[in-house]
Enzyme design. Structure first.
Site, PDB file in Angstrom:
ATOM      1  N   LYS A  49       0.828  -1.214   0.000  1.00  0.00           N
ATOM      2  CA  LYS A  49       0.000   0.000   0.000  1.00  0.00           C
ATOM      3  C   LYS A  49       0.859   1.259   0.000  1.00  0.00           C
ATOM      4  O   LYS A  49       0.339   2.363   0.086  1.00  0.00           O
ATOM      5  CB  LYS A  49      -0.925   0.018   1.227  1.00  0.00           C
ATOM      6  N   LYS A  51       2.921   2.041   2.418  1.00  0.00           N
ATOM      7  CA  LYS A  51       3.012   2.516   3.804  1.00  0.00           C
ATOM      8  C   LYS A  51       4.159   1.823   4.527  1.00  0.00           C
ATOM      9  O   LYS A  51       4.438   0.658   4.272  1.00  0.00           O
ATOM     10  CB  LYS A  51       1.715   2.210   4.564  1.00  0.00           C
TER      11      LYS A  51
END
Length: 160
Positions: A49, A51
């Protein structure tokens, strides 16, 4: 008195830099049912993602599992596991923050889907942004600004 069937609630999150917003969310979720399952995003899933977590998956999962009201912590390893987790754990209510509103409506075929408002004024992202001001480059910039301001104040004091 005979107790009815257990109401199971499921949510997912990264839960990085655990803060009061996370705690309030878990409290609200626990109050929605009899059993609370929390999927904690793995470091590998977060990477897909884009992240990065400050706290490792293992530590985040330990923190979440120690919170009163949490009955089970699952590793969240991919987007597609939510339907499987709902079915495997007899989930009655799937809950996410309202920033995800509409994204999981398709799970309504399996259980009730609820989007809760986030705790205002706090988020792991905001904490990370605030802490980024303390990285070496920003600290050097801050020190330089303080030195410049101090020199200006000294100069003006000497003039007056």
């Amino acid at each position: 008195m005979t107790r009815g069937p257990e109401r199971t609630v499921l949510t997912y999150g990264t839960f990085d830099l655990f803060h009061i917003g996370h705690l309030r969310l878990i409290e609200r979720l626990a109050a929605m049912g009899d059993r609370l399952i929390v999927g904690v995003s793995t470091d590998e899933f977060n990477a897909t993602k884009g992240k990065t977590s400050v706290v490792s998956y293992e530590d985040r999962a330990d923190i979440v599992s120690s919170i009163k009201g949490v009955d089970l912590v699952l590793p969240e390893e991919g987007w597609d596991q939510k339907a499987r987790d709902i079915e495997d754990n007899d989930v009655d209510v799937f809950v996410m923050g309202d920033d995800w509103k509409g994204k999981f409506d398709h799970l309504g075929e399996l259980c009730e889907v609820v989007y809760l408002p986030r705790t205002q004024g706090i988020s792991s992202t905001a904490i990370k942004q605030m802490l980024s001001a303390f990285d070496p480059v920003h600290l050097d910039e801050l020190q330089s600004a303080v030195t410049t301001l101090t020199n200006l104040l000294t100069h003006y004091r000497d003039l007056g």
